[in-house]
Design an enzyme around this catalytic site. Structure first.
Site, PDB file in Angstrom:
ATOM      1  N   THR A 135       0.824  -1.208   0.000  1.00  0.00           N
ATOM      2  CA  THR A 135       0.000   0.000   0.000  1.00  0.00           C
ATOM      3  C   THR A 135       0.857   1.257   0.000  1.00  0.00           C
ATOM      4  O   THR A 135       2.002   1.226   0.464  1.00  0.00           O
ATOM      5  CB  THR A 135      -0.899  -0.016   1.256  1.00  0.00           C
ATOM      6  OG1 THR A 135      -1.478   1.267   1.442  1.00  0.00           O
ATOM      7  CG2 THR A 135      -0.101  -0.333   2.523  1.00  0.00           C
ATOM      8  N   ASP A 136       0.276   2.360  -0.468  1.00  0.00           N
ATOM      9  CA  ASP A 136       0.993   3.649  -0.398  1.00  0.00           C
ATOM     10  C   ASP A 136       1.103   4.159   1.032  1.00  0.00           C
ATOM     11  O   ASP A 136       1.868   5.077   1.317  1.00  0.00           O
ATOM     12  CB  ASP A 136       0.306   4.699  -1.288  1.00  0.00           C
ATOM     13  CG  ASP A 136      -1.137   5.012  -0.894  1.00  0.00           C
ATOM     14  OD1 ASP A 136      -1.681   4.336   0.004  1.00  0.00           O
ATOM     15  OD2 ASP A 136      -1.728   5.942  -1.482  1.00  0.00           O
ATOM     16  N   GLU A 137       0.318   3.543   1.950  1.00  0.00           N
ATOM     17  CA  GLU A 137       0.292   4.055   3.330  1.00  0.00           C
ATOM     18  C   GLU A 137       1.625   3.853   4.043  1.00  0.00           C
ATOM     19  O   GLU A 137       1.885   4.484   5.071  1.00  0.00           O
ATOM     20  CB  GLU A 137      -0.866   3.417   4.115  1.00  0.00           C
ATOM     21  CG  GLU A 137      -2.184   3.680   3.412  1.00  0.00           C
ATOM     22  CD  GLU A 137      -3.424   3.350   4.218  1.00  0.00           C
ATOM     23  OE1 GLU A 137      -3.368   3.375   5.456  1.00  0.00           O
ATOM     24  OE2 GLU A 137      -4.463   3.076   3.595  1.00  0.00           O
ATOM     25  N   TYR A 160      -1.571  -0.529  11.020  1.00  0.00           N
ATOM     26  CA  TYR A 160      -1.743  -1.204   9.719  1.00  0.00           C
ATOM     27  C   TYR A 160      -0.563  -0.902   8.806  1.00  0.00           C
ATOM     28  O   TYR A 160       0.093  -1.814   8.284  1.00  0.00           O
ATOM     29  CB  TYR A 160      -3.062  -0.758   9.055  1.00  0.00           C
ATOM     30  CG  TYR A 160      -3.133  -1.090   7.577  1.00  0.00           C
ATOM     31  CD1 TYR A 160      -3.150  -2.415   7.129  1.00  0.00           C
ATOM     32  CD2 TYR A 160      -3.172  -0.072   6.608  1.00  0.00           C
ATOM     33  CE1 TYR A 160      -3.198  -2.708   5.762  1.00  0.00           C
ATOM     34  CE2 TYR A 160      -3.227  -0.364   5.252  1.00  0.00           C
ATOM     35  CZ  TYR A 160      -3.238  -1.684   4.835  1.00  0.00           C
ATOM     36  OH  TYR A 160      -3.280  -1.973   3.498  1.00  0.00           O
ATOM     37  N   LYS A 164       2.405  -3.330   7.212  1.00  0.00           N
ATOM     38  CA  LYS A 164       2.669  -3.496   5.766  1.00  0.00           C
ATOM     39  C   LYS A 164       4.108  -3.080   5.449  1.00  0.00           C
ATOM     40  O   LYS A 164       4.794  -3.725   4.652  1.00  0.00           O
ATOM     41  CB  LYS A 164       1.682  -2.667   4.933  1.00  0.00           C
ATOM     42  CG  LYS A 164       0.231  -3.120   4.979  1.00  0.00           C
ATOM     43  CD  LYS A 164      -0.014  -4.515   4.442  1.00  0.00           C
ATOM     44  CE  LYS A 164       0.176  -4.645   2.946  1.00  0.00           C
ATOM     45  NZ  LYS A 164      -0.245  -5.979   2.449  1.00  0.00           N
TER      46      LYS A 164
HETATM   47  P1  NAD Z   1      -9.620  -7.427   2.357  1.00  0.00           P
HETATM   48  O1  NAD Z   1      -9.578  -7.142   3.823  1.00  0.00           O
HETATM   49  O2  NAD Z   1     -10.865  -7.128   1.596  1.00  0.00           O
HETATM   50  O3  NAD Z   1      -9.266  -8.968   2.084  1.00  0.00           O
HETATM   51  C1  NAD Z   1      -8.262  -9.627   2.766  1.00  0.00           C
HETATM   52  C2  NAD Z   1      -8.426 -11.117   2.505  1.00  0.00           C
HETATM   53  O4  NAD Z   1      -7.354 -11.796   3.199  1.00  0.00           O
HETATM   54  C3  NAD Z   1      -9.740 -11.695   3.037  1.00  0.00           C
HETATM   55  O5  NAD Z   1     -10.307 -12.553   2.074  1.00  0.00           O
HETATM   56  C4  NAD Z   1      -9.322 -12.480   4.275  1.00  0.00           C
HETATM   57  O6  NAD Z   1     -10.148 -13.601   4.540  1.00  0.00           O
HETATM   58  C5  NAD Z   1      -7.907 -12.910   3.893  1.00  0.00           C
HETATM   59  N1  NAD Z   1      -7.077 -13.167   5.085  1.00  0.00           N
HETATM   60  C6  NAD Z   1      -6.933 -12.374   6.174  1.00  0.00           C
HETATM   61  N2  NAD Z   1      -6.127 -12.978   7.079  1.00  0.00           N
HETATM   62  C7  NAD Z   1      -5.746 -14.161   6.536  1.00  0.00           C
HETATM   63  C8  NAD Z   1      -4.915 -15.218   6.971  1.00  0.00           C
HETATM   64  N3  NAD Z   1      -4.323 -15.183   8.181  1.00  0.00           N
HETATM   65  N4  NAD Z   1      -4.716 -16.275   6.149  1.00  0.00           N
HETATM   66  C9  NAD Z   1      -5.316 -16.316   4.919  1.00  0.00           C
HETATM   67  N5  NAD Z   1      -6.135 -15.357   4.472  1.00  0.00           N
HETATM   68  C10 NAD Z   1      -6.348 -14.277   5.272  1.00  0.00           C
HETATM   69  O7  NAD Z   1      -8.362  -6.635   1.765  1.00  0.00           O
HETATM   70  P2  NAD Z   1      -8.205  -5.854   0.381  1.00  0.00           P
HETATM   71  O8  NAD Z   1      -8.705  -4.477   0.542  1.00  0.00           O
HETATM   72  O9  NAD Z   1      -8.698  -6.705  -0.713  1.00  0.00           O
HETATM   73  O10 NAD Z   1      -6.608  -5.766   0.306  1.00  0.00           O
HETATM   74  C11 NAD Z   1      -5.848  -6.825  -0.258  1.00  0.00           C
HETATM   75  C12 NAD Z   1      -4.372  -6.453  -0.201  1.00  0.00           C
HETATM   76  O11 NAD Z   1      -4.148  -5.239  -0.900  1.00  0.00           O
HETATM   77  C13 NAD Z   1      -3.855  -6.227   1.222  1.00  0.00           C
HETATM   78  O12 NAD Z   1      -2.563  -6.758   1.310  1.00  0.00           O
HETATM   79  C14 NAD Z   1      -3.835  -4.725   1.371  1.00  0.00           C
HETATM   80  O13 NAD Z   1      -2.833  -4.310   2.272  1.00  0.00           O
HETATM   81  C15 NAD Z   1      -3.508  -4.290  -0.049  1.00  0.00           C
HETATM   82  N6  NAD Z   1      -3.999  -2.963  -0.456  1.00  0.00           N
HETATM   83  C16 NAD Z   1      -5.314  -2.630  -0.269  1.00  0.00           C
HETATM   84  C17 NAD Z   1      -5.761  -1.379  -0.700  1.00  0.00           C
HETATM   85  C18 NAD Z   1      -7.211  -0.970  -0.542  1.00  0.00           C
HETATM   86  O14 NAD Z   1      -7.551   0.182  -0.840  1.00  0.00           O
HETATM   87  N7  NAD Z   1      -8.105  -1.857  -0.140  1.00  0.00           N
HETATM   88  C19 NAD Z   1      -4.878  -0.483  -1.308  1.00  0.00           C
HETATM   89  C20 NAD Z   1      -3.534  -0.881  -1.492  1.00  0.00           C
HETATM   90  C21 NAD Z   1      -3.116  -2.127  -1.063  1.00  0.00           C
HETATM   91  P1  TYD Z   2     -10.494   4.187   4.580  1.00  0.00           P
HETATM   92  O1  TYD Z   2     -11.487   3.782   3.548  1.00  0.00           O
HETATM   93  O2  TYD Z   2     -10.558   3.559   5.937  1.00  0.00           O
HETATM   94  O3  TYD Z   2      -9.061   4.026   3.921  1.00  0.00           O
HETATM   95  P2  TYD Z   2      -7.601   4.494   4.464  1.00  0.00           P
HETATM   96  O4  TYD Z   2      -7.710   4.943   5.866  1.00  0.00           O
HETATM   97  O5  TYD Z   2      -6.831   3.237   4.337  1.00  0.00           O
HETATM   98  O6  TYD Z   2      -7.178   5.582   3.527  1.00  0.00           O
HETATM   99  O7  TYD Z   2     -10.621   5.762   4.800  1.00  0.00           O
HETATM  100  C1  TYD Z   2     -10.494   6.686   3.726  1.00  0.00           C
HETATM  101  C2  TYD Z   2     -10.588   8.078   4.317  1.00  0.00           C
HETATM  102  O8  TYD Z   2     -11.911   8.279   4.855  1.00  0.00           O
HETATM  103  C3  TYD Z   2      -9.635   8.313   5.486  1.00  0.00           C
HETATM  104  O9  TYD Z   2      -9.148   9.657   5.427  1.00  0.00           O
HETATM  105  C4  TYD Z   2     -10.506   8.147   6.713  1.00  0.00           C
HETATM  106  C5  TYD Z   2     -11.885   8.602   6.249  1.00  0.00           C
HETATM  107  N1  TYD Z   2     -13.013   7.934   6.904  1.00  0.00           N
HETATM  108  C6  TYD Z   2     -14.010   8.699   7.535  1.00  0.00           C
HETATM  109  O10 TYD Z   2     -13.965   9.962   7.554  1.00  0.00           O
HETATM  110  N2  TYD Z   2     -15.029   8.040   8.154  1.00  0.00           N
HETATM  111  C7  TYD Z   2     -15.125   6.678   8.183  1.00  0.00           C
HETATM  112  O11 TYD Z   2     -16.085   6.141   8.788  1.00  0.00           O
HETATM  113  C8  TYD Z   2     -14.102   5.912   7.493  1.00  0.00           C
HETATM  114  C9  TYD Z   2     -14.163   4.415   7.483  1.00  0.00           C
HETATM  115  C10 TYD Z   2     -13.082   6.593   6.876  1.00  0.00           C
END
Ligand code: NAD
Ligand code: TYD
Length: 352
Positions: A135-137, A160, A164
């Site tokens: 992630t960019d975070e 988090y 990562k």
């Molecule tokens: P998500 O939370 O929707 O899905 C995570 C999946 O991992 C779920 O299916 C869960 O059951 C599985 N999981 C969790 N713990 C596990 C374990 N111990 N063993 C096996 N499986 C397990 O997450 P997402 O939003 O789809 O993100 C997927 C990846 O992309 C993550 O690594 C996250 O850090 C990265 N990412 C997400 C975003 C975003 O905006 N959602 C952005 C950049 C990177």
């Molecule tokens: P989120 O979807 O949790 O992603 P991330 O924190 O990983 O960027 O949140 C996106 C933005 O929205 C973040 O600045 C936090 C804000 N946010 C709220 O203001 N209220 C909420 O209930 C949630 C879940 C997020």
């Protein structure tokens, strides 16, 4: 990676991004055997990939990446030649209330996978790849200007992002120390169908449908760079096949929005879709106590993947948001199923 017969392990394929990646690979590469490994935590849902569950090249493995022995046994049994690792605990707010599981899943889980991979790959590292999705975070926060590039120093601010960042460092270290062939990509905020309604966009869509308060943290003047999930999946496909080994790629949407502006746009579209009076959804906006350690601004410079691999987002934010909202409106059963049980407890703890 060469396009031929492969045994690919995709972790976290029942989650949000993982399900789109699994679907893309299963449909696009019939010669690849795709193994979707997922523990099915609260965030994992096999409904997300129901449409491909009977495909001849698709296999589901219910397993937990924190179980080192189980990972070793699965690598020995199925002889995966590459891994696309998405399984993770992924929600910042949950990491603030329960950081330990983020270390276990995101750090130890990643280590277990690399150990298991090296266990069967070490004799011949040719045509092997450990692709770590990040992630960019990990870069922390930006001020008003500037962008995260692949050389920006890591400065994670939440449990988090710290977990990562730690996993990214371990992947790189395994590359240097044990010669693990790896690639890492760091992506900005994704949105789209199948995202669990704890993240901003699906949470707010669901709350507007249910006429519930829209809990905006702080003053809402926090900026995120939003990317449609299918464009992320396409970037992963390109990096997997053509990315340089032992390198990292930033993936972003060229699409920065302050939360409050995005929320107002969402309210405006939802008013139209739900035949509400103009301005009705906006009355649900409620400013609440800020998230601790809240990163002010994320913005990705995706110039490297654009120049090296020719990737760019294909979906505009307007198109992506419309598709996302339509999906949530058409899939009320999916929402009902995921917001039952433990979700209610989480919601109460987080927002009341
Ligand atoms: P998500 O939370 O929707 O899905 C995570 C999946 O991992 C779920 O299916 C869960 O059951 C599985 N999981 C969790 N713990 C596990 C374990 N111990 N063993 C096996 N499986 C397990 O997450 P997402 O939003 O789809 O993100 C997927 C990846 O992309 C993550 O690594 C996250 O850090 C990265 N990412 C997400 C975003 C975003 O905006 N959602 C952005 C950049 C990177
Ligand atoms: P989120 O979807 O949790 O992603 P991330 O924190 O990983 O960027 O949140 C996106 C933005 O929205 C973040 O600045 C936090 C804000 N946010 C709220 O203001 N209220 C909420 O209930 C949630 C879940 C997020």
């Amino acid at each position: 990676m060469k396009s031929s017969k492969r045994n690919i392990l995709i972790t976290g394929g029942a989650g949000f991004i993982g399900s789109h990646v699994v679907r893309l690979f299963v449909n696009k590469y019939p010669d690849y055997q795709i193994f979707n490994l997922d523990a099915l935590t609260y965030a994992g849902n096999l409904e997300n990939i129901k449409d491909i569950e009977n495909a001849a090249n698709y296999h589901f493995l219910k397993a937990d990446i924190t179980d080192a022995d189980q990972m070793k046994a699965l690598f020995r049994k199925y002889k995966f030649d590459s891994v696309i690792h998405l399984a993770a605990e992924s929600h910042v707010d949950r990491s603030i209330s329960n950081p330990k599981i983020f270390v276990e899943t995101n750090v130890t889980g990643t280590l277990n996978l690399m150990e298991a991979a090296l266990g069967i790959w070490k004799e011949d590292l040719q045509h092997k790849l450990f692709y770590h999705i990040s992630t960019d975070e990990v870069y922390g926060t930006l001020g008003e200007t500037g962008f995260f590039t692949e050389t920006t120093s890591y400065a994670p601010n939440s449990p988090y992002s710290a977990s990562k960042a730690a996993s990214d460092h371990f992947v790189r270290a395994y590359g240097e120390t044990y010669n693990l062939p790896y690639v890492i990509s760091n992506c900005s905020n994704n949105y789209g169908p199948n995202q669990f309604p704890e993240k901003l966009i699906p949470l707010f869509i669901n709350n507007i449908i249910e006429n519930k308060a829209l809990p905006v943290y702080g003053d809402g003047k926090y900026t995120r760079d939003w990317l449609y999930v299918l464009d992320h999946a396409k970037a992963i496909d390109l990096i997997f096949h053509k990315g340089n080994k032992k390198s990292t790629y930033n993936v972003g949407g060229f699409n920065e929005w302050q939360n409050i502006d995005l929320i107002k746009l969402l309210c405006e579209i939802m008013d139209k879709k739900l035949d509400k009076n103009e301005g009705e959804s906006e009355t649900l906006i409620t400013f609440i106590k800020d998230r601790p350690g809240h990163d002010k601004r994320y913005a990705i410079d995706a110039g490297k993947i654009n120049k090296e691999l020719g990737w760019e987002p294909s979906v505009t934010f307007e198109e992506g948001l419309a598709k996302t909202i339509d999906w949530y409106l058409e899939n009320s059963e999916w929402i009902k199923a995921v917001v039952s049980g433990s979700y209610q407890e989480y919601y109460k703890k987080q927002y009341t």
